[in-house]
Design a protein around this motif. Structure first.
Motif, PDB file in Angstrom:
ATOM      1  N   LEU A  33       0.841  -1.191   0.000  1.00 49.68           N
ATOM      2  CA  LEU A  33       0.000   0.000   0.000  1.00 49.68           C
ATOM      3  C   LEU A  33       0.876   1.241   0.000  1.00 49.68           C
ATOM      4  O   LEU A  33       1.950   1.232   0.609  1.00 49.68           O
ATOM      5  CB  LEU A  33      -0.838   0.068   1.279  1.00 49.68           C
ATOM      6  N   ILE A  34       0.404   2.271  -0.650  1.00 50.97           N
ATOM      7  CA  ILE A  34       1.036   3.586  -0.577  1.00 50.97           C
ATOM      8  C   ILE A  34      -0.083   4.619  -0.552  1.00 50.97           C
ATOM      9  O   ILE A  34      -1.183   4.360  -1.064  1.00 50.97           O
ATOM     10  CB  ILE A  34       2.023   3.835  -1.740  1.00 50.97           C
ATOM     11  N   SER A  35       0.165   5.755   0.055  1.00 49.38           N
ATOM     12  CA  SER A  35      -0.862   6.794   0.136  1.00 49.38           C
ATOM     13  C   SER A  35      -0.635   7.863  -0.923  1.00 49.38           C
ATOM     14  O   SER A  35       0.498   8.104  -1.363  1.00 49.38           O
ATOM     15  CB  SER A  35      -0.869   7.436   1.524  1.00 49.38           C
ATOM     16  N   GLU A  36      -1.720   8.516  -1.305  1.00 50.40           N
ATOM     17  CA  GLU A  36      -1.617   9.646  -2.232  1.00 50.40           C
ATOM     18  C   GLU A  36      -0.708  10.718  -1.638  1.00 50.40           C
ATOM     19  O   GLU A  36       0.048  11.366  -2.361  1.00 50.40           O
ATOM     20  CB  GLU A  36      -3.001  10.241  -2.516  1.00 50.40           C
ATOM     21  N   VAL A  50       5.284  15.450 -11.021  1.00 49.85           N
ATOM     22  CA  VAL A  50       4.075  14.650 -10.847  1.00 49.85           C
ATOM     23  C   VAL A  50       4.477  13.186 -10.999  1.00 49.85           C
ATOM     24  O   VAL A  50       5.086  12.803 -12.007  1.00 49.85           O
ATOM     25  CB  VAL A  50       2.998  15.036 -11.886  1.00 49.85           C
ATOM     26  N   ILE A  51       4.169  12.399  -9.985  1.00 47.39           N
ATOM     27  CA  ILE A  51       4.504  10.971  -9.983  1.00 47.39           C
ATOM     28  C   ILE A  51       3.209  10.182 -10.201  1.00 47.39           C
ATOM     29  O   ILE A  51       2.214  10.404  -9.511  1.00 47.39           O
ATOM     30  CB  ILE A  51       5.144  10.561  -8.634  1.00 47.39           C
ATOM     31  N   ARG A  52       3.219   9.286 -11.156  1.00 45.29           N
ATOM     32  CA  ARG A  52       2.074   8.413 -11.398  1.00 45.29           C
ATOM     33  C   ARG A  52       2.154   7.226 -10.426  1.00 45.29           C
ATOM     34  O   ARG A  52       3.232   6.657 -10.253  1.00 45.29           O
ATOM     35  CB  ARG A  52       2.059   7.917 -12.836  1.00 45.29           C
ATOM     36  N   PRO A  53       1.072   6.830  -9.803  1.00 50.17           N
ATOM     37  CA  PRO A  53       1.108   5.725  -8.844  1.00 50.17           C
ATOM     38  C   PRO A  53       1.740   4.449  -9.397  1.00 50.17           C
ATOM     39  O   PRO A  53       2.487   3.770  -8.697  1.00 50.17           O
ATOM     40  CB  PRO A  53      -0.365   5.498  -8.495  1.00 50.17           C
ATOM     41  N   GLU A  54       1.494   4.142 -10.655  1.00 53.33           N
ATOM     42  CA  GLU A  54       2.040   2.897 -11.217  1.00 53.33           C
ATOM     43  C   GLU A  54       3.571   2.911 -11.296  1.00 53.33           C
ATOM     44  O   GLU A  54       4.202   1.861 -11.332  1.00 53.33           O
ATOM     45  CB  GLU A  54       1.420   2.574 -12.577  1.00 53.33           C
ATOM     46  N   ARG A  58       3.316  -0.229  -6.366  1.00 51.98           N
ATOM     47  CA  ARG A  58       2.572  -0.671  -5.187  1.00 51.98           C
ATOM     48  C   ARG A  58       1.210  -1.170  -5.654  1.00 51.98           C
ATOM     49  O   ARG A  58       0.697  -0.741  -6.683  1.00 51.98           O
ATOM     50  CB  ARG A  58       2.400   0.462  -4.169  1.00 51.98           C
ATOM     51  N   ASN A  59       0.618  -2.075  -4.881  1.00 53.10           N
ATOM     52  CA  ASN A  59      -0.663  -2.656  -5.277  1.00 53.10           C
ATOM     53  C   ASN A  59      -1.847  -1.721  -5.096  1.00 53.10           C
ATOM     54  O   ASN A  59      -2.718  -1.647  -5.957  1.00 53.10           O
ATOM     55  CB  ASN A  59      -0.960  -3.938  -4.484  1.00 53.10           C
ATOM     56  N   HIS A 109       8.768   6.936   2.814  1.00 52.53           N
ATOM     57  CA  HIS A 109       7.496   7.230   2.161  1.00 52.53           C
ATOM     58  C   HIS A 109       7.104   6.127   1.178  1.00 52.53           C
ATOM     59  O   HIS A 109       6.345   6.363   0.246  1.00 52.53           O
ATOM     60  CB  HIS A 109       7.575   8.580   1.430  1.00 52.53           C
ATOM     61  N   GLY A 110       7.617   4.944   1.389  1.00 54.49           N
ATOM     62  CA  GLY A 110       7.362   3.836   0.468  1.00 54.49           C
ATOM     63  C   GLY A 110       6.103   3.063   0.729  1.00 54.49           C
ATOM     64  O   GLY A 110       5.733   2.190  -0.039  1.00 54.49           O
TER      65      GLY A 110
END
Length: 138
Positions: A33-36, A50-54, A58-59, A109-110
């Motif tokens: 898990l990671i948070s916005e 800007v970092i894209r979640p993918e 992380r799942n 922050h991972g």
């Protein structure tokens, strides 16, 4: 990595269709898990990018919760029960994915690694519900 509207968490294995299900059954890193908020912080450390979640591999992406405070806790997302086992540290691939400094930007922050204790369906928008009575002693 592909965004989904819903998925199945499978007890002791992970998320349906994830490569970890067959590689590491029973491991403490079945789901990540990671948070916005962490994603925004990582972008800030990388000069406001800007970092894209993918990109972070992380799942699940969550928001409005201090993930580090969930460590060693049990919680539900949808019908599934999870146990947060450890901080999810960045790997060397983050330098390739995010560029120079990507690994350092993710330190602390991972996100979290989790085990699936009970199977269930997770849907986009499901809340995280802490289950303190089900939290194992550390």
């Amino acid at each position: 990595m592909q965004p989904l509207q819903h998925t199945q968490a499978v007890a002791t294995l992970g998320l349906q269709g994830d490569h970890r299900m067959t590689k590491t059954p029973g491991s403490a890193r079945q789901v990540t898990l990671i948070s916005e908020e962490f994603i925004q912080q990582i972008g800030h450390f990388l000069g406001g990018r800007v970092i894209r979640p993918e990109q972070l591999r992380r799942n699940l992406v969550v928001k409005n919760i201090n993930l580090n405070a969930l460590r060693y806790q049990t919680f539900r997302i949808g019908d599934a029960l999870f146990e947060a086992t450890a901080l999810c540290h960045p790997c060397s691939r983050m330098e390739q994915e995010l560029g120079k400094g990507g690994f350092a930007a993710m330190l602390g922050h991972g996100g979290l690694c989790c085990k699936v204790l009970e199977s269930g369906t997770l849907r986009l928008g499901d809340a995280i519900e802490l289950c303190p009575s089900e939290t194992p002693s550390v």
